[in-house]
Design an enzyme around this catalytic site. Structure first.
Site, PDB file in Angstrom:
ATOM      1  N   VAL A 188     -37.468   4.652  23.255  1.00 40.60           N
ATOM      2  CA  VAL A 188     -37.015   4.333  24.672  1.00 40.60           C
ATOM      3  C   VAL A 188     -35.471   3.674  24.500  1.00 40.60           C
ATOM      4  O   VAL A 188     -35.111   3.241  25.387  1.00 40.60           O
ATOM      5  CB  VAL A 188     -37.879   3.240  25.406  1.00 40.60           C
ATOM      6  CG1 VAL A 188     -39.073   4.166  25.671  1.00 40.60           C
ATOM      7  CG2 VAL A 188     -38.346   2.237  24.550  1.00 40.60           C
TER       8      VAL A 188
ATOM      9  N   SER B  74     -42.559   5.507  27.889  1.00 40.67           N
ATOM     10  CA  SER B  74     -43.097   4.573  26.859  1.00 40.67           C
ATOM     11  C   SER B  74     -42.558   4.728  25.237  1.00 40.67           C
ATOM     12  O   SER B  74     -42.539   5.739  24.850  1.00 40.67           O
ATOM     13  CB  SER B  74     -44.633   4.370  27.153  1.00 40.67           C
ATOM     14  OG  SER B  74     -45.081   5.460  26.543  1.00 40.67           O
ATOM     15  N   LYS B  75     -42.728   3.725  24.707  1.00 38.96           N
ATOM     16  CA  LYS B  75     -42.338   3.598  23.293  1.00 38.96           C
ATOM     17  C   LYS B  75     -43.289   4.378  22.484  1.00 38.96           C
ATOM     18  O   LYS B  75     -42.783   4.759  21.381  1.00 38.96           O
ATOM     19  CB  LYS B  75     -42.293   2.248  22.682  1.00 38.96           C
ATOM     20  CG  LYS B  75     -41.074   1.460  23.150  1.00 38.96           C
ATOM     21  CD  LYS B  75     -41.243  -0.015  22.611  1.00 38.96           C
ATOM     22  CE  LYS B  75     -41.284  -0.764  23.772  1.00 38.96           C
ATOM     23  NZ  LYS B  75     -41.491  -2.254  23.310  1.00 38.96           N
ATOM     24  N   ARG B  76     -44.628   4.612  22.806  1.00 43.28           N
ATOM     25  CA  ARG B  76     -45.517   5.252  22.172  1.00 43.28           C
ATOM     26  C   ARG B  76     -45.070   6.684  22.059  1.00 43.28           C
ATOM     27  O   ARG B  76     -45.605   7.398  21.007  1.00 43.28           O
ATOM     28  CB  ARG B  76     -46.820   5.174  22.702  1.00 43.28           C
ATOM     29  CG  ARG B  76     -47.410   3.676  22.134  1.00 43.28           C
ATOM     30  CD  ARG B  76     -48.957   3.703  22.708  1.00 43.28           C
ATOM     31  NE  ARG B  76     -48.759   3.355  24.054  1.00 43.28           N
ATOM     32  CZ  ARG B  76     -49.268   4.170  24.935  1.00 43.28           C
ATOM     33  NH1 ARG B  76     -50.219   5.266  24.440  1.00 43.28           N
ATOM     34  NH2 ARG B  76     -49.498   4.018  26.287  1.00 43.28           N
ATOM     35  N   LYS B  77     -44.657   7.293  23.233  1.00 42.87           N
ATOM     36  CA  LYS B  77     -44.583   8.793  23.281  1.00 42.87           C
ATOM     37  C   LYS B  77     -43.117   9.259  23.262  1.00 42.87           C
ATOM     38  O   LYS B  77     -42.731  10.387  22.738  1.00 42.87           O
ATOM     39  CB  LYS B  77     -44.962   9.062  24.545  1.00 42.87           C
ATOM     40  CG  LYS B  77     -46.470   8.904  24.984  1.00 42.87           C
ATOM     41  CD  LYS B  77     -46.870   9.650  26.247  1.00 42.87           C
ATOM     42  CE  LYS B  77     -48.444   9.415  26.014  1.00 42.87           C
ATOM     43  NZ  LYS B  77     -49.135   9.378  27.400  1.00 42.87           N
TER      44      LYS B  77
END
Ligand code: GLU
Length: 465
Positions: A260, A254-257
Site C-alpha cells: 500500500v 490493505s497491506k495484507r493483500k
C-alpha cells in the site's frame, strides 16, 4: 471565476504515502492544473499518539518521485505558512473559543472514566456511541472559572438537536444527515491540540481552498464540517469524495493483500508515469483509452465523471502498464534509469547495455526485473538453478569451440550438428548451455546473449565448470 486551490492533507501516521492518498493527490493536482490553480500540501499532525517518525519526509519524497508537484507546503512554505498543523496551534484555540463564546461550542469536563461508562451503557442498549451532552448545561462563566482553577477540559461542537445537515458532493450529489445522529464532536482535545475536524475546517478556510477532494471515508465527517462552516459564517468550499481503492476481491485496500505504500512500488522499479497513468484509470475513464499522460488527463478530466463504483487496484494491470511504459521509453533514458536503479549494472556500461536491452526489454515489466533477466551479462554465475549435466554440456563446448565466426546462425548450426552426431536432442544441449552461462533455466534468447558475451568469455565460462 473562482481561484481554484486544491489540497491534500496527509497525516504523518504511516510509513509513507499511502497509495490511496497518492490517488487523491493526483486528482487534486489535476483539478488545480486544469484550472490554472494551485495544489497545496498541508500536514495534519494533530493526533500526537499516532505520529510516525520520518513519515512526513517520506510522504513528501514519494509525491516528488511520483511527479505530483505542489505549490505550497511544509517544505517550501507559501502565503499561508505554516503548513503543518502542529505549528499553528494558537489559531485553532482562538477559533474554538470564539465558537464557545457564541454558544456553538462548549467546554466539557467529563472524565475518561465517565465517558467510558457512557460508551459501555450505550453499547449495551444498542445505541450509537455519542456524547450525552451533560456539560452543555454548564454556563460559560462557570466553565471559565473551572478552567481558571486548573480543571482539565475539552471543547465540543454544539450540534443542534433538530434538523438535518445537507451538502452537495460534486461526484455523488446531495447527501443529508440527521443532526440528532451527529455527535458533539471534540474540537480541542485536553492536550490543547485540535481534532482533525476543527483543524481541517479552519485551515481549508484560511488557506482559501476552493475544492476539497478526498476519500469517501470522510463523508460521515462532512456534516460536522458543514456545521462548523455555518457557525463561523464561512463559505463552504466545493466538495467531492472519491471512492476508496479496493483489492481485487473488493475488500478495502490493505497491506495484507496489496503493497500500500508508494515506496513499495518505487523500490520494485515501477515508473512514476505508469503509476500515475494507472491511478488515473482507476478514477476515471478516458473514452476507453488506457495509456495516456498526465497532460492528456488534465485536458480531458472532469471531476463529475469520476467513478463512484469502488475502483480495484489490480497489481497485474499495473505491472502490465509499467511494462508498456518501459517499452515506450527511449533507449538512452531507459539505460539511464536501469543503471541508476540496479546496483549490479556498472555505471560505464552504456554500450553493453545497448546490446542487452533488445534481448530483455520485451520481458521486463519493472526496472527491478532487469537484474534477474540480465545479471549474467555482468557477472559470471556462481550459483546454478540445478546441477548441470556435464556430458550434454561437453557437446556444446566442443561445438562452440570450433565455431569460427561468432554469430547466432553459425553457433546454431554447430550445436545442432554436434547434437545430431551424438544422437541427443539439440534442445537439451541448449538447456545445459543456458544453465552454464546464465545460471538459470529461463532467460533472454540464448544465442543472441552469447553473441553479446563474445566467444572468449563464453568459452572461458564453460571451461571453469
Ligand atoms: N488528515 C486527513 C487524512 O489523513 C485529511 C482528510 C481530508 O482530506 O480532509 O487523510
Amino acid at each position: 471565476m473562482i481561484k481554484v486551490r486544491t489540497r491534500i492533507a496527509p497525516s504523518p501516521t504511516g510509513q509513507d504515502l499511502h497509495i490511496g492518498n497518492a490517488y487523491t493527490a493526483l486528482i487534486n493536482y489535476v483539478v488545480a492544473k486544469k484550472n490554472n490553480g494551485q495544489f497545496i500540501i498541508r500536514v495534519e499532525d494533530t493526533d500526537r499518539t499516532r505520529l510516525v517518525e520520518g513519515s512526513e519526509q517520506r510522504i513528501l519524497k514519494s509525491l516528488e518521485w511520483l511527479g505530483i508537484p505542489h505549490q505550497e507546503g511544509p517544505d517550501i512554505g507559501g502565503p499561508f505558512a505554516p503548513y503543518r498543523q502542529s505549528d499553528r496551534l494558537p489559531i485553532y484555540i482562538k477559533y474554538a473559543e470564539e465558537l464557545a463564546e457564541k454558544g456553538h461550542a462548549y467546554y466539557c469536563f467529563c472524565t475518561a472514566s465517565r465517558l467510558e461508562e457512557m460508551r459501555k451503557s450505550q453499547e449495551a442498549n444498542h445505541q450509537p456511541p455519542m456524547y450525552d451532552g451533560l456539560c452543555k448545561k454548564i454556563p460559560l462563566e462557570e466553565a471559565k472559572k473551572r478552567i481558571a482553577n486548573g480543571e482539565k477540559y475539552v471543547i465540543r461542537l454544539n450540534v443542534p438537536e433538530e434538523g438535518t445537515t445537507t451538502f452537495h458532493d460534486l461526484i455523488r450529489g446531495d447527501i443529508s444527515f440527521e443532526n440528532k445522529l451527529i455527535d458533539d464532536q471534540v474540537l480541542i482535545k485536553s492536550d490543547g491540540y485540535p481534532t482533525y475536524h476543527l483543524g481541517v475546517v479552519v485551515d481549508d478556510h484560511i488557506m482559501e481552498i476552493s475544492h476539497i477532494i478526498r476519500g469517501e471515508e470522510w463523508i460521515s465527517s462532512t456534516p460536522k464540517h458543514i456545521l462548523l462552516y455555518q457557525f463561523f459564517g464561512w463559505e463552504m468550499p466545493q466538495i467531492a469524495h472519491v471512492s476508496v481503492l479496493r483489492n481485487p476481491d473488493k475488500s478495502k485496500l490493505s497491506k495484507r493483500k496489496n503493497p500500500v505504500w508508494v515506496s513499495d512500488y518505487r523500490v520494485k522499479g515501477y515508473l512514476p508515469e505508469a503509476m500515475k497513468n494507472y491511478m488515473a484509470t482507476m478514477a476515471w475513464s478516458y473514452d476507453g483509452k488506457e495509456l495516456f499522460s498526465v497532460d492528456e488527463m488534465i485536458a480531458q478530466f472532469e471531476l463529475k465523471d469520476v467513478q463512484t463504483t469502488a475502483p480495484v487496484f489490480d497489481q497485474e494491470k499495473l505491472r502490465w502498464m509499467n511494462g508498456e511504459y518501459i517499452r515506450k521509453m527511449n533507449e538512452d533514458e531507459l539505460i539511464e534509469k536501469i543503471t541508476a536503479f540496479d546496483a549490479t549494472v556498472p555505471k560505464d556500461s552504456k554500450d553493453l547495455m545497448k546490446k542487452i536491452l533488445p534481448l530483455v526489454k520485451e520481458r521486463m515489466k519493472t526496472l527491478g526485473e532487469f537484474e534477474s533477466l540480465a545479471d549474467f551479462f555482468f557477472v559470471r554465475p556462481v550459483a546454478f538453478e540445478r546441477d548441470i549435466k556435464k556430458e550434454m554440456l561437453q557437446i556444446a563446448i566442443d561445438a562452440l569451440s570450433s565455431v569460427a565466426s561468432w554469430t547466432h546462425d553459425a553457433m546454431e548450426k554447430a550445436m545442432r550438428n554436434a547434437s545430431d552426431k551424438k544422437d541427443v536432442k539439440a534442445k537439451e544441449v541448449f538447456m545445459e548451455l543456458r544453465l552454464a552461462i546464465t545460471g538459470k533455466t529461463v532467460g533472454p534468447p540464448l544465442l543472441e546473449s552469447l553473441e553479446v558475451l563474445g566467444k572468449e568469455e563464453t568459452l572461458e565460462r564453460l571451461s571453469l565448470l
